[in-house]
Design a protein around this motif. Structure first.
Motif, short mmCIF file in Angstrom:
data_model
loop_
_atom_site.label_atom_id
_atom_site.label_comp_id
_atom_site.label_asym_id
_atom_site.label_seq_id
_atom_site.Cartn_x
_atom_site.Cartn_y
_atom_site.Cartn_z
N VAL A 1 3.33 4.24 0.15
CA VAL A 1 3.03 2.80 0.20
C VAL A 1 1.73 2.49 -0.54
O VAL A 1 1.64 1.49 -1.27
N GLN B 1 8.45 9.74 -1.27
CA GLN B 1 9.43 8.75 -0.84
C GLN B 1 8.81 7.63 0.00
O GLN B 1 9.39 6.56 0.13
N ASP B 2 7.61 7.84 0.54
CA ASP B 2 6.96 6.81 1.36
C ASP B 2 5.52 6.56 0.91
O ASP B 2 4.60 6.45 1.73
#
Length: 376
Positions: free
Chosen positions: A246, A243-244
């Motif tokens: 980057v 979900q994160d």
């Protein structure tokens, strides 16, 4: 597969029933460690009305062929006890009735040019008559269902070698190059939920986002009942733990701007992927553009796998529930951490194994259904 130590191999000459022909038989005696976990099935009696599969692989060295040829024999068997001392025996019904267990093999060779005497031929394929029969049944089933022959799995024939033990896959270059969409449906899987289920998911997601490192206990129960369509993108990212991501998102933005050697295959396949779905059916639409970019990005990200027919359906399923960047992150996670990548690797050995396991499971658990498909 666990190797079995060879104890002895003796040759016998046996006359046939009509005494017109003499058959040479080899008796091979081997031993294995019965405590190995994989042999547990041989150390317990087979339940009533069930069978296990007993497989023997023989590597035969043939003059003029550098590598041994592997012949695989498979038979249904039953593990039985013969005394109170728990001595287990493998009972193969065909042999117990006095009938020999035999199998016919087809070996296709290709002669080398300017080769050494001990490596004059290459083995193109080796498969049994039973495997060929199963393959014909499957092909007949596809032809009857589709009305035409479907393309074989994989468009990487030029860059990937063929497995020696793989079955010959019927192919038709003309059918692979046309632009007719495959009958693949819409890709839509709806899930109606009660208000109670939606409240349960809402409560779970609030709790989950408070501590992303700890998966709530209720997840497994709720997922088994089906994830609501509107929540799938969020839940899939949480399940995959991306979900994160980057860094992966930044990689994606760079990868879509690089050329890929698979672009012509991707362009052909996006018209065949869920062609009945509104998001993908229009040429040049946002859905097809996103699908093309994501397929190209992954082919640049994972150069060993590149792009293979079949990946587009997986990617399209993700795009129906989340934006491109998040879909790329989930794709990378499930390919590498959930073993899906192995299905697309060189030669498709793992994929063939899964097909084999499915076939054997159906034969064992649903024999009538298996026979129905085999007889079509």
């Amino acid at each position: 597969m666990i190797p079995i130590g060879l104890l002895s191999m003796t040759k016998h000459t046996v006359p046939t029933d009509n005494n017109r022909k003499v058959v040479t038989q080899w008796q091979i005696i081997g031993a294995w460690n019965p405590t190995e976990p994989l042999f547990e099935v041989l150390n317990s009696e087979t339940p009533r009305d069930t069978r296990v599969y007993f497989t023997i692989a023989v590597d035969l060295v043939v003059q003029g062929i550098q590598e041994p040829i592997r012949f695989v024999f498979e038979a249904k068997a039953k593990i039985v006890t013969t005394s109170a001392a728990d001595r287990f025996w493998i009972n193969i019904p065909t042999l117990s009735k006095g009938k020999p267990f035999h199998e016919q093999f087809h070996v296709q060779l290709r002669e080398r040019v300017n080769s050494e005497p001990n490596s004059r031929f290459d083995v193109v394929s080796c498969f049994s008559a039973t495997q060929l029969s199963h393959q014909r049944h499957k092909l007949a089933l596809r032809l009857r269902h589709d009305g035409s022959q479907q393309p074989s799995l994989g468009d990487r024939r030029d860059s990937h070698r063929s497995s020696v033990t793989s079955l010959p896959t019927p192919s038709n270059d003309e059918s692979e190059d046309n632009d007719e969409p495959l009958p693949s449906g819409t890709g839509v899987v709806s899930k109606e939920c009660t208000q109670t289920e939606l409240d349960g998911w809402s409560e779970l997601l609030i709790k989950w986002h408070q501590n992303l490192t700890l998966r709530p206990k209720q997840v497994q129960t709720l997922v088994k009942r089906g994830i609501p369509e509107a929540l799938r993108g969020e839940v899939w990212q949480l399940l995959a733990g991306c979900q994160d991501e980057v860094t992966l998102m930044e990689q994606y933005r760079a990868l879509i701007n690089r050329e890929s050697p698979y672009e012509k295959y991707i362009e052909r396949d996006i018209n065949r992927t869920f062609p009945a779905h509104e998001f993908f059916k229009e040429s040049g639409s946002l859905g097809q553009d996103s699908l093309f970019k994501l397929c190209k990005a992954y082919s640049n990200y994972d150069t060993e796998i590149g792009y293979c027919q079949g990946l587009s359906f997986l990617i399209a399923s993700l795009l129906l529930h989340m934006p491109e960047e998040q879909a790329f992150c989930v794709l990378v996670k499930i390919m590498n951490e959930y073993g899906l990548r192995n299905l697309f690797r060189n030669g498709f050995e793992e994929l063939q194994l899964k097909f084999y396991q499915l076939e054997r499971a159906m034969d064992s658990v649903l024999p009538e259904l298996y026979s129905h498909f085999a007889d079509l």
